[in-house]
Scaffold this motif. Sequence first.
Motif, PDB file in Angstrom:
ATOM      1  N   CYS A   7       0.807  -1.214   0.000  1.00  0.00           N
ATOM      2  CA  CYS A   7       0.000   0.000   0.000  1.00  0.00           C
ATOM      3  C   CYS A   7       0.845   1.270   0.000  1.00  0.00           C
ATOM      4  O   CYS A   7       0.300   2.367  -0.175  1.00  0.00           O
ATOM      5  CB  CYS A   7      -0.944   0.004   1.200  1.00  0.00           C
ATOM      6  SG  CYS A   7      -2.219  -1.275   1.103  1.00  0.00           S
ATOM      7  N   THR A  29      -4.467  -4.446  -5.350  1.00  0.00           N
ATOM      8  CA  THR A  29      -5.800  -3.871  -5.138  1.00  0.00           C
ATOM      9  C   THR A  29      -6.462  -4.489  -3.919  1.00  0.00           C
ATOM     10  O   THR A  29      -7.081  -3.775  -3.105  1.00  0.00           O
ATOM     11  CB  THR A  29      -6.669  -4.081  -6.392  1.00  0.00           C
ATOM     12  OG1 THR A  29      -6.073  -3.384  -7.489  1.00  0.00           O
ATOM     13  CG2 THR A  29      -8.081  -3.569  -6.171  1.00  0.00           C
ATOM     14  N   HIS A  32      -5.109  -2.906  -0.815  1.00  0.00           N
ATOM     15  CA  HIS A  32      -5.679  -1.580  -0.570  1.00  0.00           C
ATOM     16  C   HIS A  32      -7.107  -1.681  -0.049  1.00  0.00           C
ATOM     17  O   HIS A  32      -7.494  -0.946   0.879  1.00  0.00           O
ATOM     18  CB  HIS A  32      -5.636  -0.751  -1.858  1.00  0.00           C
ATOM     19  CG  HIS A  32      -4.295  -0.147  -2.132  1.00  0.00           C
ATOM     20  ND1 HIS A  32      -3.286  -0.830  -2.765  1.00  0.00           N
ATOM     21  CD2 HIS A  32      -3.793   1.083  -1.847  1.00  0.00           C
ATOM     22  CE1 HIS A  32      -2.220  -0.046  -2.862  1.00  0.00           C
ATOM     23  NE2 HIS A  32      -2.502   1.115  -2.319  1.00  0.00           N
ATOM     24  N   ARG A  35      -7.084  -2.612   3.513  1.00  0.00           N
ATOM     25  CA  ARG A  35      -6.659  -1.483   4.347  1.00  0.00           C
ATOM     26  C   ARG A  35      -7.789  -0.442   4.473  1.00  0.00           C
ATOM     27  O   ARG A  35      -8.010   0.117   5.548  1.00  0.00           O
ATOM     28  CB  ARG A  35      -5.397  -0.852   3.746  1.00  0.00           C
ATOM     29  CG  ARG A  35      -4.683   0.118   4.675  1.00  0.00           C
ATOM     30  CD  ARG A  35      -3.259   0.338   4.204  1.00  0.00           C
ATOM     31  NE  ARG A  35      -2.601   1.380   4.986  1.00  0.00           N
ATOM     32  CZ  ARG A  35      -2.028   1.193   6.177  1.00  0.00           C
ATOM     33  NH1 ARG A  35      -2.036  -0.016   6.729  1.00  0.00           N
ATOM     34  NH2 ARG A  35      -1.451   2.189   6.807  1.00  0.00           N
ATOM     35  N   MET A 167      -4.304   4.125   1.684  1.00  0.00           N
ATOM     36  CA  MET A 167      -5.607   3.629   1.242  1.00  0.00           C
ATOM     37  C   MET A 167      -5.800   3.826  -0.262  1.00  0.00           C
ATOM     38  O   MET A 167      -6.854   3.529  -0.799  1.00  0.00           O
ATOM     39  CB  MET A 167      -6.714   4.316   2.034  1.00  0.00           C
ATOM     40  CG  MET A 167      -6.612   4.051   3.537  1.00  0.00           C
ATOM     41  SD  MET A 167      -7.544   5.238   4.546  1.00  0.00           S
ATOM     42  CE  MET A 167      -9.217   4.693   4.255  1.00  0.00           C
ATOM     43  N   CYS A 168      -4.793   4.352  -0.921  1.00  0.00           N
ATOM     44  CA  CYS A 168      -4.700   4.427  -2.376  1.00  0.00           C
ATOM     45  C   CYS A 168      -3.250   4.797  -2.676  1.00  0.00           C
ATOM     46  O   CYS A 168      -2.549   5.327  -1.814  1.00  0.00           O
ATOM     47  CB  CYS A 168      -5.662   5.456  -2.976  1.00  0.00           C
ATOM     48  SG  CYS A 168      -5.461   7.149  -2.380  1.00  0.00           S
ATOM     49  N   THR A 169      -2.811   4.522  -3.891  1.00  0.00           N
ATOM     50  CA  THR A 169      -1.452   4.896  -4.274  1.00  0.00           C
ATOM     51  C   THR A 169      -1.371   6.382  -4.577  1.00  0.00           C
ATOM     52  O   THR A 169      -0.372   7.038  -4.295  1.00  0.00           O
ATOM     53  CB  THR A 169      -0.998   4.071  -5.488  1.00  0.00           C
ATOM     54  OG1 THR A 169      -1.041   2.679  -5.143  1.00  0.00           O
ATOM     55  CG2 THR A 169       0.415   4.427  -5.901  1.00  0.00           C
TER      56      THR A 169
END
Length: 465
Positions: A7, A29, A32, A35, A167-169
């Motif tokens: 993540c 994915t 993520h 998470r 929680m996202c790239t």
Amino acid sequence: MEEIDLCYASISDLSRDFGSGALSPVEVTRAHLERIDRLNPDLEAYLTVLAESALADAQRAEEELSRGEHRGPLHGIPIGVKDLVYTEGIPTTAGMSIHRNFIPAFDATVVSRLRRAGAVLLGKLNLCEAAGGEYHPDFPAVVNPWNASYWAGASSSGSAVATAAGMCTASLGSDTGGSIRTPSTMNAVTGIKPTWGRVSVHGVFAMAPSLDTVGPMARSAEDAYHVLRAIAGPDVNDPTAVRAEVPDYAVAPSDMQGIRIGFDPTATFDVVEPPVAEVFRDALATFESLGADVCQVSLPSTMGLAAGWGAYAGPEAAVVHEETFPSRAGEYGRWIRELLGSAYAVSGIDIARIEDERRVFSGTFEAHFEDLDLVVLPVLPVADLTLDRFAQLLYSSDDLPNVFRYTAPFNFSGNPTITLPGGFDGAGVPIGFQLVARHLDELLLARAGSAFQSATDWHLRRPPV
């Protein structure tokens, strides 16, 4: 690899490992989504999570990559989008109870371009009501992952928190008076507010159209620029979109030899709180150590535009909301209701005065680039922005313009900026600063940001969640 490492991997590293088969977009994915499932109940960064479609996007990317069909660095990368960006068939609320059930019939241009680049859309990110200064009472407030008693930043707070918390790239935010930059500084992420018109706003719920920009938020300058390249460029659906392509990203050198950076000691050190000044001094020293020519300049005052922002943005916003305000004023939260209500008392003469200030500031500021490549400024002049302190400032007509003295003027001038993490205050809350460039010179901002981040590790710190 562990979930937390997946993540926090960079776009370049993920893209390389997806291409070699060392990592799977589906695997990343899933990490993520797990998470998000664990952290979002506390942080409230997402309003809508698209678990099923995200996994389908990731599976499609994985199959394409296995066939050697590589769309670019965002192929298979998990990204979140601020919930004022239209997504076909997916609720887009703009943080407003009035639009809670609005489902667009088409994707915004920026979403279409992310999909074309092969990105995985994880979900829609929380924001202040109508991209304003406060959350609607019916919506949860975003929580700062570094310290829950502190402000998370202005309206793109969900984008910043999701990015900081792994929680996202990367994510998309928008900025009308500082809403990419203040969440970036409060959460230790890197945000690019592009040149006005650099990124299409077709299918993006507007706040004040002549000030609005859409831009990337990521954990590094290089990652942010990769996202910018995917979403920027001309758009037949948006006549305000600049007809200029975005240059390819070139890996920055580790030094900044020959780059001229200006700062105004009177406009910075004399008016900021001590923790901000300390971060700013350290940033200047880092740029000098990288070989930049850092020099003192006298910048035009930003306070006139900061003080006039509400009077200027309010009437533009009132036009945006004319179908529902004032007819449904009771369904609006206090801050945006007061902004829209006050717009009807603004005169043409008031607007003309602000327009004059805008032209003078923009022209005077731009003239500095005859001798400079970049200007460095704080993002916020204040530190210790607890929730209680910010709530007091938000409704203070005397104090609030000072808070946005370094952000709002560049919405008026349209110059691009990059916000970089630069340190922390005594409460463990991040403090950032910004670089400002000529129009359309986001590549230089990314290169300078990458050089700074090659010499520091502030952008690599992770919140304690």
